[in-house]
Write a protein that holds these residues in place. Structure first.
Motif, PDB file in Angstrom:
ATOM      1  N   ARG A   8      -4.128  32.658  12.437  1.00 51.80           N
ATOM      2  CA  ARG A   8      -3.964  32.284  11.033  1.00 51.80           C
ATOM      3  C   ARG A   8      -3.477  30.839  10.918  1.00 51.80           C
ATOM      4  NH1 ARG A   8      -5.463  33.925   6.111  1.00 51.80           N
ATOM      5  NH2 ARG A   8      -4.003  35.340   5.165  1.00 51.80           N
ATOM      6  N   TRP A   9      -2.544  30.471  11.784  1.00 53.89           N
ATOM      7  CA  TRP A   9      -1.990  29.115  11.786  1.00 53.89           C
ATOM      8  C   TRP A   9      -3.074  28.092  12.127  1.00 53.89           C
ATOM      9  CZ3 TRP A   9       2.038  26.620  10.013  1.00 53.89           C
ATOM     10  CH2 TRP A   9       2.334  25.361  10.522  1.00 53.89           C
ATOM     11  N   LYS A  10      -3.949  28.421  13.072  1.00 55.15           N
ATOM     12  CA  LYS A  10      -5.018  27.505  13.471  1.00 55.15           C
ATOM     13  C   LYS A  10      -6.071  27.338  12.372  1.00 55.15           C
ATOM     14  CE  LYS A  10      -4.911  28.221  18.466  1.00 55.15           C
ATOM     15  NZ  LYS A  10      -5.688  28.703  19.627  1.00 55.15           N
ATOM     16  N   SER A  11      -6.173  28.304  11.495  1.00 53.82           N
ATOM     17  CA  SER A  11      -7.212  28.242  10.468  1.00 53.82           C
ATOM     18  C   SER A  11      -6.759  27.526   9.191  1.00 53.82           C
ATOM     19  CB  SER A  11      -7.689  29.651  10.124  1.00 53.82           C
ATOM     20  OG  SER A  11      -6.637  30.380   9.539  1.00 53.82           O
ATOM     21  N   ILE A  12      -5.503  27.132   9.099  1.00 56.90           N
ATOM     22  CA  ILE A  12      -5.012  26.422   7.911  1.00 56.90           C
ATOM     23  C   ILE A  12      -5.413  24.955   8.011  1.00 56.90           C
ATOM     24  CG2 ILE A  12      -2.974  25.744   6.590  1.00 56.90           C
ATOM     25  CD1 ILE A  12      -1.619  28.296   7.625  1.00 56.90           C
ATOM     26  N   ARG A  17      -4.372  17.744  10.760  1.00 57.28           N
ATOM     27  CA  ARG A  17      -5.135  18.471  11.766  1.00 57.28           C
ATOM     28  C   ARG A  17      -6.517  17.865  11.948  1.00 57.28           C
ATOM     29  NH1 ARG A  17      -3.901  24.618  11.476  1.00 57.28           N
ATOM     30  NH2 ARG A  17      -2.127  24.262  12.774  1.00 57.28           N
ATOM     31  N   ARG A  18      -6.931  17.744  13.201  1.00 55.76           N
ATOM     32  CA  ARG A  18      -8.263  17.192  13.475  1.00 55.76           C
ATOM     33  C   ARG A  18      -9.345  18.265  13.441  1.00 55.76           C
ATOM     34  NH1 ARG A  18      -7.487  12.634  18.117  1.00 55.76           N
ATOM     35  NH2 ARG A  18      -5.831  11.535  17.040  1.00 55.76           N
ATOM     36  N   ARG A  19      -8.987  19.474  13.800  1.00 54.08           N
ATOM     37  CA  ARG A  19      -9.963  20.568  13.771  1.00 54.08           C
ATOM     38  C   ARG A  19      -9.294  21.840  13.275  1.00 54.08           C
ATOM     39  NH1 ARG A  19     -10.981  22.712  19.859  1.00 54.08           N
ATOM     40  NH2 ARG A  19      -8.843  23.329  20.243  1.00 54.08           N
ATOM     41  N   VAL A  20     -10.137  22.707  12.719  1.00 56.91           N
ATOM     42  CA  VAL A  20      -9.649  23.940  12.111  1.00 56.91           C
ATOM     43  C   VAL A  20     -10.448  25.108  12.671  1.00 56.91           C
ATOM     44  CG1 VAL A  20      -9.403  25.179   9.934  1.00 56.91           C
ATOM     45  CG2 VAL A  20      -9.026  22.741  10.006  1.00 56.91           C
ATOM     46  N   LEU A  21      -9.746  26.188  12.985  1.00 60.95           N
ATOM     47  CA  LEU A  21     -10.414  27.410  13.439  1.00 60.95           C
ATOM     48  C   LEU A  21     -11.170  28.025  12.266  1.00 60.95           C
ATOM     49  CD1 LEU A  21     -10.764  29.553  15.707  1.00 60.95           C
ATOM     50  CD2 LEU A  21      -8.802  30.709  14.687  1.00 60.95           C
ATOM     51  N   VAL A  22     -12.453  28.254  12.472  1.00 58.82           N
ATOM     52  CA  VAL A  22     -13.290  28.808  11.407  1.00 58.82           C
ATOM     53  C   VAL A  22     -13.498  30.302  11.610  1.00 58.82           C
ATOM     54  CG1 VAL A  22     -15.556  28.669  10.322  1.00 58.82           C
ATOM     55  CG2 VAL A  22     -14.423  26.614  11.089  1.00 58.82           C
ATOM     56  N   GLY A  23     -13.604  30.737  12.855  1.00 58.14           N
ATOM     57  CA  GLY A  23     -13.814  32.163  13.091  1.00 58.14           C
ATOM     58  C   GLY A  23     -13.868  32.521  14.551  1.00 58.14           C
ATOM     59  N   LEU A  24     -13.969  33.817  14.788  1.00 60.27           N
ATOM     60  CA  LEU A  24     -14.065  34.394  16.131  1.00 60.27           C
ATOM     61  C   LEU A  24     -15.280  35.307  16.185  1.00 60.27           C
ATOM     62  CD1 LEU A  24     -10.364  35.570  16.414  1.00 60.27           C
ATOM     63  CD2 LEU A  24     -11.334  33.628  17.597  1.00 60.27           C
ATOM     64  N   ASP A  25     -15.748  35.562  17.398  1.00 59.50           N
ATOM     65  CA  ASP A  25     -16.791  36.574  17.543  1.00 59.50           C
ATOM     66  C   ASP A  25     -16.236  37.733  18.356  1.00 59.50           C
ATOM     67  OD1 ASP A  25     -16.813  35.701  20.166  1.00 59.50           O
ATOM     68  OD2 ASP A  25     -18.827  34.864  20.092  1.00 59.50           O
ATOM     69  N   GLN A  26     -17.071  38.739  18.610  1.00 59.41           N
ATOM     70  CA  GLN A  26     -16.627  39.937  19.306  1.00 59.41           C
ATOM     71  C   GLN A  26     -16.343  39.691  20.787  1.00 59.41           C
ATOM     72  OE1 GLN A  26     -19.576  39.355  18.091  1.00 59.41           O
ATOM     73  NE2 GLN A  26     -21.207  40.256  19.293  1.00 59.41           N
ATOM     74  N   HIS A  27     -16.805  38.575  21.338  1.00 57.50           N
ATOM     75  CA  HIS A  27     -16.558  38.246  22.737  1.00 57.50           C
ATOM     76  C   HIS A  27     -15.276  37.446  22.914  1.00 57.50           C
ATOM     77  CE1 HIS A  27     -20.537  39.720  23.553  1.00 57.50           C
ATOM     78  NE2 HIS A  27     -21.058  38.863  22.705  1.00 57.50           N
ATOM     79  N   GLY A  28     -14.658  37.037  21.827  1.00 58.65           N
ATOM     80  CA  GLY A  28     -13.416  36.284  21.901  1.00 58.65           C
ATOM     81  C   GLY A  28     -13.617  34.779  21.840  1.00 58.65           C
ATOM     82  N   ASN A  29     -14.835  34.312  21.626  1.00 49.25           N
ATOM     83  CA  ASN A  29     -15.083  32.879  21.487  1.00 49.25           C
ATOM     84  C   ASN A  29     -14.504  32.398  20.163  1.00 49.25           C
ATOM     85  OD1 ASN A  29     -16.610  32.930  23.889  1.00 49.25           O
ATOM     86  ND2 ASN A  29     -18.410  33.542  22.735  1.00 49.25           N
ATOM     87  N   GLN A  30     -13.964  31.168  20.165  1.00 45.80           N
ATOM     88  CA  GLN A  30     -13.387  30.600  18.956  1.00 45.80           C
ATOM     89  C   GLN A  30     -14.275  29.458  18.479  1.00 45.80           C
ATOM     90  OE1 GLN A  30      -9.377  29.425  19.853  1.00 45.80           O
ATOM     91  NE2 GLN A  30      -8.677  31.543  20.096  1.00 45.80           N
ATOM     92  N   TYR A  31     -14.503  29.391  17.170  1.00 49.48           N
ATOM     93  CA  TYR A  31     -15.390  28.397  16.575  1.00 49.48           C
ATOM     94  C   TYR A  31     -14.561  27.469  15.689  1.00 49.48           C
ATOM     95  CZ  TYR A  31     -18.866  31.538  18.355  1.00 49.48           C
ATOM     96  OH  TYR A  31     -19.620  32.314  19.191  1.00 49.48           O
ATOM     97  N   TYR A  32     -14.713  26.166  15.921  1.00 47.43           N
ATOM     98  CA  TYR A  32     -13.927  25.159  15.220  1.00 47.43           C
ATOM     99  C   TYR A  32     -14.829  24.192  14.476  1.00 47.43           C
ATOM    100  CZ  TYR A  32      -9.856  26.595  17.944  1.00 47.43           C
ATOM    101  OH  TYR A  32      -8.824  27.306  18.482  1.00 47.43           O
ATOM    102  N   GLU A  33     -14.240  23.578  13.447  1.00 48.02           N
ATOM    103  CA  GLU A  33     -14.906  22.526  12.690  1.00 48.02           C
ATOM    104  C   GLU A  33     -13.894  21.410  12.489  1.00 48.02           C
ATOM    105  OE1 GLU A  33     -17.947  22.401   8.999  1.00 48.02           O
ATOM    106  OE2 GLU A  33     -16.126  23.561   8.687  1.00 48.02           O
TER     107      GLU A  33
END
Length: 170
Positions: A8-12, A17-33
């Motif tokens: 939650r903290w990473k997605s704020i 902040r230079r990048r923000v967490l946008v989401g995760l998938d079922q394999h545990g990969n993290q997607y940033y923008e």
């Protein structure tokens, strides 16, 4: 609880902040923008951080199609976990249906073979248990001379591609 807090903290989107967490998938990969658009390209960069520690041997086929399309800017909004799970269920259902059809086709092939053997058996019985000799055609046994032509000839199984003959430089 702490991992959900960290995610939650990473997605704020804080200004620093230079990048923000946008989401995760079922394999545990993290997607940033990235938060600021690239001045040369005019859009924010999108990245994936694989869950595995060995990044060099990471297989990109494990990334779901929906996330691939988000990474390549073909979709605006990132996919949800429910959307990805629905797509996986559809894919599993398609595989299951394909296996069922393969089984049906194998059964049908066996049935066709049995029917042809039965028909061939009836033909042999009809001729007093003597199999019919195949008819030989004098035209079929003589081989045709092979003619090399620069043009392709024939259709289907008799197709012969045209030959290439280099021309002289004169």
């Amino acid at each position: 609880m702490s991992s959900s807090f960290i995610l939650r903290w990473k997605s704020i989107r804080f200004p620093w902040r230079r990048r923000v967490l946008v989401g995760l998938d079922q394999h545990g990969n993290q997607y940033y923008e990235t938060t600021k658009p690239d001045p040369e390209k005019g859009y924010c960069r999108r990245k994936v951080e694989p869950r595995s520690e060995d990044v060099l041997s990471y297989n990109t086929s494990k990334i779901p199609v929906q996330w691939h399309s988000w990474l390549r800017y073909t979709r605006v909004d990132p996919p949800t976990i429910q959307e990805i799970m629905l797509a996986e269920r559809k894919m599993a259902q398609t595989v299951q249906r394909a296996q069922y059809l393969d089984q049906q086709w194998q059964q049908r092939k066996i049935q066709i073979q049995q029917e042809t053997q039965k028909l061939l058996g009836n033909e042999i019985d009809a001729s007093q248990n003597t199999p019919k000799a195949p008819k030989t055609d004098s035209k079929a046994t003589t081989k045709k001379p092979v003619i090399i032509s620069p043009e392709p000839a024939g259709q289907g199984d008799t197709f012969e591609p045209g030959s290439w003959v280099p021309s002289s430089r004169r």
